[in-house]
Write an enzyme that holds these catalytic residues in place. Structure first.
Site, PDB file in Angstrom:
ATOM      1  N   ARG A  94      -3.711 -97.690 -20.989  1.00 48.51           N
ATOM      2  CA  ARG A  94      -4.894 -97.612 -21.641  1.00 48.51           C
ATOM      3  C   ARG A  94      -4.707 -98.282 -22.783  1.00 48.51           C
ATOM      4  NH1 ARG A  94      -6.404 -91.685 -22.921  1.00 48.51           N
ATOM      5  NH2 ARG A  94      -6.690 -91.845 -20.495  1.00 48.51           N
ATOM      6  N   TYR A  95      -3.928 -98.290 -23.694  1.00 47.58           N
ATOM      7  CA  TYR A  95      -3.609 -99.090 -24.966  1.00 47.58           C
ATOM      8  C   TYR A  95      -2.619-100.323 -24.672  1.00 47.58           C
ATOM      9  CZ  TYR A  95      -5.365 -94.745 -26.735  1.00 47.58           C
ATOM     10  OH  TYR A  95      -6.203 -93.604 -26.797  1.00 47.58           O
ATOM     11  N   ARG A  98       1.363 -99.416 -25.320  1.00 45.72           N
ATOM     12  CA  ARG A  98       2.194 -98.174 -24.690  1.00 45.72           C
ATOM     13  C   ARG A  98       1.494 -97.688 -23.386  1.00 45.72           C
ATOM     14  NH1 ARG A  98      -1.352 -97.678 -28.789  1.00 45.72           N
ATOM     15  NH2 ARG A  98      -2.263 -95.699 -29.383  1.00 45.72           N
ATOM     16  N   CYS A 107       5.492 -77.671 -15.241  1.00 48.42           N
ATOM     17  CA  CYS A 107       5.705 -77.254 -16.467  1.00 48.42           C
ATOM     18  C   CYS A 107       6.508 -75.865 -16.178  1.00 48.42           C
ATOM     19  CB  CYS A 107       4.411 -76.996 -17.257  1.00 48.42           C
ATOM     20  SG  CYS A 107       3.616 -78.464 -17.307  1.00 48.42           S
ATOM     21  N   CYS A 111      -0.142 -73.696 -19.776  1.00 51.32           N
ATOM     22  CA  CYS A 111      -1.163 -73.276 -20.861  1.00 51.32           C
ATOM     23  C   CYS A 111      -2.630 -73.168 -20.391  1.00 51.32           C
ATOM     24  CB  CYS A 111      -1.136 -74.372 -21.758  1.00 51.32           C
ATOM     25  SG  CYS A 111       0.466 -75.031 -22.155  1.00 51.32           S
ATOM     26  N   CYS A 114      -5.097 -76.147 -20.583  1.00 48.30           N
ATOM     27  CA  CYS A 114      -4.410 -77.575 -20.240  1.00 48.30           C
ATOM     28  C   CYS A 114      -5.561 -78.508 -19.950  1.00 48.30           C
ATOM     29  CB  CYS A 114      -3.366 -77.419 -19.108  1.00 48.30           C
ATOM     30  SG  CYS A 114      -2.756 -79.075 -18.494  1.00 48.30           S
ATOM     31  N   ARG A 116      -4.726 -81.355 -18.494  1.00 51.05           N
ATOM     32  CA  ARG A 116      -4.488 -82.099 -17.237  1.00 51.05           C
ATOM     33  C   ARG A 116      -4.292 -80.876 -16.194  1.00 51.05           C
ATOM     34  NH1 ARG A 116      -0.433 -85.982 -19.277  1.00 51.05           N
ATOM     35  NH2 ARG A 116      -2.161 -87.331 -19.940  1.00 51.05           N
ATOM     36  N   ASP A 279      -9.872 -81.365 -24.937  1.00 48.60           N
ATOM     37  CA  ASP A 279     -10.645 -82.115 -24.001  1.00 48.60           C
ATOM     38  C   ASP A 279     -11.513 -81.214 -23.279  1.00 48.60           C
ATOM     39  OD1 ASP A 279      -9.309 -84.459 -24.625  1.00 48.60           O
ATOM     40  OD2 ASP A 279      -7.653 -83.866 -23.663  1.00 48.60           O
ATOM     41  N   ASP A 316     -10.447 -87.387 -27.964  1.00 51.50           N
ATOM     42  CA  ASP A 316     -10.009 -88.551 -26.846  1.00 51.50           C
ATOM     43  C   ASP A 316     -11.326 -88.736 -26.044  1.00 51.50           C
ATOM     44  OD1 ASP A 316      -8.866 -89.943 -25.073  1.00 51.50           O
ATOM     45  OD2 ASP A 316      -6.901 -88.720 -25.021  1.00 51.50           O
ATOM     46  N   LYS A 323      -8.569 -92.782 -28.013  1.00 51.46           N
ATOM     47  CA  LYS A 323      -8.720 -91.594 -28.801  1.00 51.46           C
ATOM     48  C   LYS A 323      -9.225 -92.188 -30.248  1.00 51.46           C
ATOM     49  CE  LYS A 323      -4.123 -89.924 -28.051  1.00 51.46           C
ATOM     50  NZ  LYS A 323      -3.932 -89.971 -26.715  1.00 51.46           N
TER      51      LYS A 323
HETATM   52  C1  LIG Z   1      -2.794 -90.240 -25.789  1.00 51.77           C
HETATM   53  C2  LIG Z   1      -2.322 -91.426 -25.104  1.00 51.77           C
HETATM   54  C3  LIG Z   1      -1.349 -92.384 -25.539  1.00 51.77           C
HETATM   55  C4  LIG Z   1      -0.408 -92.114 -26.933  1.00 51.77           C
HETATM   56  O1  LIG Z   1      -1.341 -92.408 -27.858  1.00 51.77           O
HETATM   57  P1  LIG Z   1      -0.792 -92.324 -29.370  1.00 51.77           P
HETATM   58  O2  LIG Z   1      -2.051 -92.188 -30.223  1.00 51.77           O
HETATM   59  O3  LIG Z   1       0.164 -93.178 -29.548  1.00 51.77           O
HETATM   60  O4  LIG Z   1      -0.233 -90.992 -29.490  1.00 51.77           O
HETATM   61  C5  LIG Z   1      -1.199 -93.305 -25.006  1.00 51.77           C
HETATM   62  N1  LIG Z   1      -1.644 -93.508 -23.704  1.00 51.77           N
HETATM   63  C6  LIG Z   1      -2.646 -92.779 -23.265  1.00 51.77           C
HETATM   64  C7  LIG Z   1      -3.142 -93.336 -21.738  1.00 51.77           C
HETATM   65  C8  LIG Z   1      -2.969 -91.668 -23.950  1.00 51.77           C
HETATM   66  O5  LIG Z   1      -4.061 -90.950 -23.248  1.00 51.77           O
HETATM   67  S1  SF4 Z   2      -0.671 -78.396 -21.885  1.00 53.72           S
HETATM   68 FE1  SF4 Z   2      -0.702 -78.506 -19.567  1.00 53.72          FE
HETATM   69  S2  SF4 Z   2       0.859 -80.211 -19.217  1.00 53.72           S
HETATM   70 FE2  SF4 Z   2       1.202 -79.680 -21.160  1.00 53.72          FE
HETATM   71  S3  SF4 Z   2       2.621 -77.897 -21.205  1.00 53.72           S
HETATM   72 FE3  SF4 Z   2       0.686 -76.907 -21.156  1.00 53.72          FE
HETATM   73  S4  SF4 Z   2       0.339 -76.679 -18.835  1.00 53.72           S
HETATM   74 FE4  SF4 Z   2       1.917 -78.134 -18.964  1.00 53.72          FE
END
Ligand SMILES: *Cc1c(COP(=O)(O)O)cnc(C)c1O
Ligand code: SF4
Length: 371
Positions: A94-95, A98, A107, A111, A114, A116, A279, A316, A323
């Site tokens: 996305r960025y 990175r 996991c 959580c 979560c 995701r 989120d 985000d 973000k």
């Molecule tokens: C959150 C995220 C990151 C990391 O972002 P930082 O601001 O550097 O912590 C990198 N890629 C994706 C797709 C993300 O959602």
């Molecule tokens: S937030 Fe989601 S992905 Fe992260 S440790 Fe908890 S359950 Fe696993």
């Protein structure tokens, strides 16, 4: 078998096991909750939960509730657009500099909030050797990517040999300088931070190729002796450990709790990095704190809490838009009319613009910039 693997086998994963700790009122409802996202509470976290208090923050984060079945129209299956920006399987780009790599979807502990949650704990296996080859080739073809974030799921639930396999591959790509692990293992399964794991991590970093661990404590009570020891091992090995928290209703949504969390982290040499706005994942609304409230909480910390303990509060944006930081607008550009000159303090901008600031102590302060 190592201790952490034994602990993984002793997690509370079924309703029958959970019932030994809490009463389950509506079994059918609870089964539907677990069909959406599985249950696992590690023995370490079980020890820390106060089961006599149904409002215990650690209990709320771990024990499923029927409220997870209420989904608001704004909530989404893929709340931050992970899939929208995925050029190859198990990777989100996305960025520019990175990428995220999903090393596994398992996991140790799930959580309940979560973000995701639609993917974690699903039956989907993680990347195969073939997928790892493709990811490596993608990184070679994209030299602008100088950081790889191993996430999931929880990458530190992989075996030592699998973790080392990732490190070997990533270090083969000369343009990758930084490797980051996003993990909740130091929180819920601190026994996983074995001497052998730390030694592996140490072996794949040098003075200009660091490894970062970004962990996920949300409450100071999650920081017990075993957690302090796990963090100390990592930091003593020269690994930088940072923390992302999530702002959660009933768990850490007051200034005193956040202050205690951020200071305790700082005292164990973990840098508070982000405080996330939760989120818009489905079935998490009972945990959500309004953004305006979050902004006000962070405003209260400014000036009263040491700067080295204050993370940035982040939102985000849905659809993979990225973000952005959320903050009280401490300093605002204001119109001064007519433009005037102040003796000894410079002049206002030719357009009559000036700065007005809120001090950390509640005063309104004019800031006149030299032109
Ligand atoms: C959150 C995220 C990151 C990391 O972002 P930082 O601001 O550097 O912590 C990198 N890629 C994706 C797709 C993300 O959602
Ligand atoms: S937030 Fe989601 S992905 Fe992260 S440790 Fe908890 S359950 Fe696993």
């Amino acid at each position: 078998m190592e201790l952490w693997q034994e602990e993984l086998q002793q997690c509370v994963r079924t309703l029958d096991q959970l019932e030994r700790f809490v009463a389950i009122e509506n079994r059918d409802e609870m089964k539907r909750v677990l069909a959406n996202m599985r249950l696992s509470i590690t023995p370490h976290t079980l020890k820390l939960i106060d089961f006599a208090n149904m409002a215990d923050p650690l209990l709320l984060m771990a024990v499923p509730q029927a409220k997870e079945l209420s989904i608001t129209p704004e909530e989404m299956a893929d709340p931050i657009g992970d899939d929208a920006k995925s050029p190859v399987p198990f990777l989100t780009h996305r960025y520019p500099d990175r990428v995220l790599v999903y090393a596994t979807f398992s996991c140790s502990h799930y959580c309940r909030f979560c973000f995701r949650r639609e993917k974690t704990g699903a039956a989907s296996p993680g990347p195969s050797t073939y997928d790892m080859d493709i990811i490596e080739a993608y990184l070679v073809a994209h030299p602008e990517v100088d950081e790889v974030i191993l996430t999931g799921g929880d990458p530190l639930t992989l075996l030592d040999a699998q973790i080392e396999d990732w490190l070997v591959r990533l270090r083969r790509v000369p343009t990758v300088a930084r490797i980051r692990f996003h993990t909740r293992v130091p929180v819920n399964l601190p026994s996983r931070i074995t001497d052998n794991l730390v030694e592996i991590l140490r072996r794949y970093q040098d003075a200009t190729h660091p490894i970062f661990i970004v962990t996920h404590f949300n409450h100071a009570r999650e920081i017990a002796t075993e957690n302090v020891e796990a963090i100390a091992k990592l930091v003593d090995a020269g690994i930088v450990v940072r923390n992302q928290s999530v702002l959660l209703r009933g768990i850490n949504d007051d200034a005193a709790t956040l202050t205690q969390l951020f200071k305790t982290l700082t005292n164990i040499r973990v840098v508070p990095y982000y405080l996330h706005q939760l989120d818009l994942a489905r079935g998490t609304n009972h945990f959500r704190v309004p953004i305006a409230e979050g902004i006000d909480l962070m405003r209260q910390l400014q000036g009263t809490v040491t700067g080295i303990a204050i993370p940035r509060y982040m939102l985000d944006l849905p659809g993979g838009k990225g973000k952005v930081p959320l903050s009280h607008p401490f300093v605002r550009q204001t119109q001064v009319s007519p433009p005037h000159r102040e003796e000894g303090s410079g002049v206002v901008d030719a357009n009559g613009l000036d700065w007005t600031a809120d001090s950390p102590f509640g005063e309104t302060v004019q800031y006149v910039e030299p032109t």
